[in-house]
Design a protein around this motif. Structure first.
Motif, PDB file in Angstrom:
ATOM      1  N   UNK A 141      70.121  27.768  22.803  1.00  0.00           N
ATOM      2  CA  UNK A 141      70.305  26.317  22.839  1.00  0.00           C
ATOM      3  C   UNK A 141      70.378  25.709  21.447  1.00  0.00           C
ATOM      4  N   UNK A 142      71.077  24.595  21.351  1.00  0.00           N
ATOM      5  CA  UNK A 142      71.110  23.845  20.104  1.00  0.00           C
ATOM      6  C   UNK A 142      69.725  23.302  19.789  1.00  0.00           C
ATOM      7  N   UNK A 143      69.423  23.152  18.504  1.00  0.00           N
ATOM      8  CA  UNK A 143      68.109  22.672  18.083  1.00  0.00           C
ATOM      9  C   UNK A 143      67.785  21.312  18.683  1.00  0.00           C
ATOM     10  N   UNK A 144      68.782  20.446  18.844  1.00  0.00           N
ATOM     11  CA  UNK A 144      68.531  19.113  19.411  1.00  0.00           C
ATOM     12  C   UNK A 144      67.999  19.204  20.823  1.00  0.00           C
ATOM     13  N   UNK A 145      68.452  20.184  21.596  1.00  0.00           N
ATOM     14  CA  UNK A 145      67.983  20.330  22.979  1.00  0.00           C
ATOM     15  C   UNK A 145      66.522  20.749  23.002  1.00  0.00           C
ATOM     16  N   UNK A 146      66.169  21.746  22.215  1.00  0.00           N
ATOM     17  CA  UNK A 146      64.777  22.193  22.197  1.00  0.00           C
ATOM     18  C   UNK A 146      63.869  21.106  21.624  1.00  0.00           C
ATOM     19  N   UNK A 147      64.349  20.366  20.657  1.00  0.00           N
ATOM     20  CA  UNK A 147      63.538  19.294  20.068  1.00  0.00           C
ATOM     21  C   UNK A 147      63.300  18.173  21.079  1.00  0.00           C
ATOM     22  N   UNK A 148      64.323  17.800  21.838  1.00  0.00           N
ATOM     23  CA  UNK A 148      64.233  16.638  22.718  1.00  0.00           C
ATOM     24  C   UNK A 148      63.591  16.935  24.068  1.00  0.00           C
ATOM     25  N   UNK A 193      72.430  24.861  32.317  1.00  0.00           N
ATOM     26  CA  UNK A 193      73.228  25.683  31.400  1.00  0.00           C
ATOM     27  C   UNK A 193      74.699  25.285  31.432  1.00  0.00           C
ATOM     28  N   UNK A 194      75.155  24.680  32.515  1.00  0.00           N
ATOM     29  CA  UNK A 194      76.576  24.346  32.641  1.00  0.00           C
ATOM     30  C   UNK A 194      76.997  23.240  31.684  1.00  0.00           C
ATOM     31  N   UNK A 195      76.045  22.435  31.185  1.00  0.00           N
ATOM     32  CA  UNK A 195      76.410  21.384  30.230  1.00  0.00           C
ATOM     33  C   UNK A 195      75.590  21.421  28.946  1.00  0.00           C
ATOM     34  N   UNK A 196      74.477  22.160  28.917  1.00  0.00           N
ATOM     35  CA  UNK A 196      73.722  22.303  27.680  1.00  0.00           C
ATOM     36  C   UNK A 196      74.160  23.529  26.876  1.00  0.00           C
ATOM     37  N   UNK A 197      74.901  24.430  27.522  1.00  0.00           N
ATOM     38  CA  UNK A 197      75.432  25.598  26.832  1.00  0.00           C
ATOM     39  C   UNK A 197      76.952  25.651  26.867  1.00  0.00           C
ATOM     40  N   UNK A 198      77.585  24.655  27.487  1.00  0.00           N
ATOM     41  CA  UNK A 198      79.046  24.645  27.612  1.00  0.00           C
ATOM     42  C   UNK A 198      79.529  23.206  27.687  1.00  0.00           C
ATOM     43  N   UNK A 199      80.840  23.024  27.668  1.00  0.00           N
ATOM     44  CA  UNK A 199      81.453  21.698  27.805  1.00  0.00           C
ATOM     45  C   UNK A 199      82.348  21.713  29.045  1.00  0.00           C
ATOM     46  N   UNK A 200      81.786  21.431  30.211  1.00  0.00           N
ATOM     47  CA  UNK A 200      82.594  21.428  31.436  1.00  0.00           C
ATOM     48  C   UNK A 200      83.547  20.242  31.476  1.00  0.00           C
TER      49      UNK A 200
END
Length: 298
Positions: free
Chosen positions: A154-161, A176-183
């Motif tokens: 995950x991006x750092x912003x996700x783990x931080x927030x 995971x469909x939108x935090x790890x990808x751009x659907x």
């Protein structure tokens, strides 16, 4: 995703129910509320302004439940000072009441709401909305659990927030469909609840708590096809307005599903709409919000 190991636990929250509902009268039609903890961009969480404005209005309306409200966020609220709420009485009739609520800090207006109250009456009934087929909340991981399990991806912003306590307990469907990808589809659904609401008997206070929760993760649906849908050093999402319609009573300590989607984004603004269902599939509320979507330049 495998069944969550903490599926029976209560995820931590940072906004106690008693604090959200901490609104006291300072003079006729004037009230003071606490500002609470900072949100991701360092200001008052918008849901607190929604809940406390609605509660301030309720304190001037005898018994009638809220039917809808329409609100605008005008300036960032500060968390180091209380919030002043001024209620203006616009209409009082046998079955309806309307109120204008203005929230201020240090003499500056930061928020306005128009709220309507309506006494229940016999009338037509239908529901042309269906809860999507999703796993029950017991089979869905909390957002904190997901972040812990997938932190390396995950991006750092996700783990931080999202790794620590949030304003509500939340279990997103397939994050995971939108935090790890751009659907391509601008949509997401999530279960949410506020366990502390079990101590609240008043049905109108439950409406305030539902208004509070309705602001979380709604507007971000409009960012999903374009950018990681959370605030970061590269991207800003901030609410411009918020509307809500209350259709049926609900208890906020029970799991509810917020189904959100965005029909349009343009000119730096994105519109998101939501439907809130209880576990029996009843549509208890509808939501709408426009957000500013801004790519930040380094």
């Amino acid at each position: 995703m495998d069944a969550p190991i903490d599926r029976d636990d209560h995820a931590p929250t940072r906004e106690p129910i008693s604090d959200v509902l901490d609104v006291t009268q300072s003079s006729p039609d004037q009230f003071i509320g606490s500002a609470g903890a900072r949100n991701h961009i360092g200001s008052v969480f918008g849901g607190r302004l929604l809940a406390q404005s609605l509660l301030s209005a309720m304190k001037t309306v005898e018994a009638l439940p809220a039917s809808s409200f329409h609100a605008y966020f005008l300036a960032a609220g500060r968390t180091d000072m209380p919030i002043d709420y001024q209620v203006t009485r616009l209409r009082d009739s046998r079955r309806f009441a309307n109120r204008l609520i203005t929230a201020c800090q240090d003499g500056q207006t930061i928020f306005t709401m128009m709220a309507e109250f309506h006494a229940a009456e016999d009338g037509f009934v239908h529901q042309d909305a269906s809860m999507p087929p999703v796993p029950p909340p017991e089979e869905v991981a909390s957002i904190q659990h997901f972040v812990r399990e997938r932190a390396g991806e995950l991006a750092q912003a996700v783990t931080h927030n999202f790794a620590a306590a949030l304003v509500i307990e939340m279990r997103p469907i397939a994050p995971e469909s939108y935090l790890l990808a751009r659907p391509a589809e601008a949509a997401r659904s999530f279960w949410f609840r506020q366990s502390g609401a079990a101590a609240v008997d008043d049905a109108r206070l439950q409406q305030c708590l539902l208004a509070f929760a309705s602001d979380y993760w709604l507007g971000g649906a409009s960012a999903i096809p374009h950018f990681l849908p959370t605030n970061s050093g590269e991207f800003l999402i901030t609410s411009m307005d918020h509307s809500m319609w209350f259709h049926r009573p609900a208890r906020c300590e029970e799991w509810m599903l917020h189904q959100t989607s965005s029909p349009s984004a343009s000119d730096g603004l994105g519109l998101s709409r939501g439907q809130i269902f209880d576990r029996d599939g009843r549509l208890v509320a509808s939501t709408a919000q426009e957000c500013l979507l801004r790519r930040l330049r380094g």
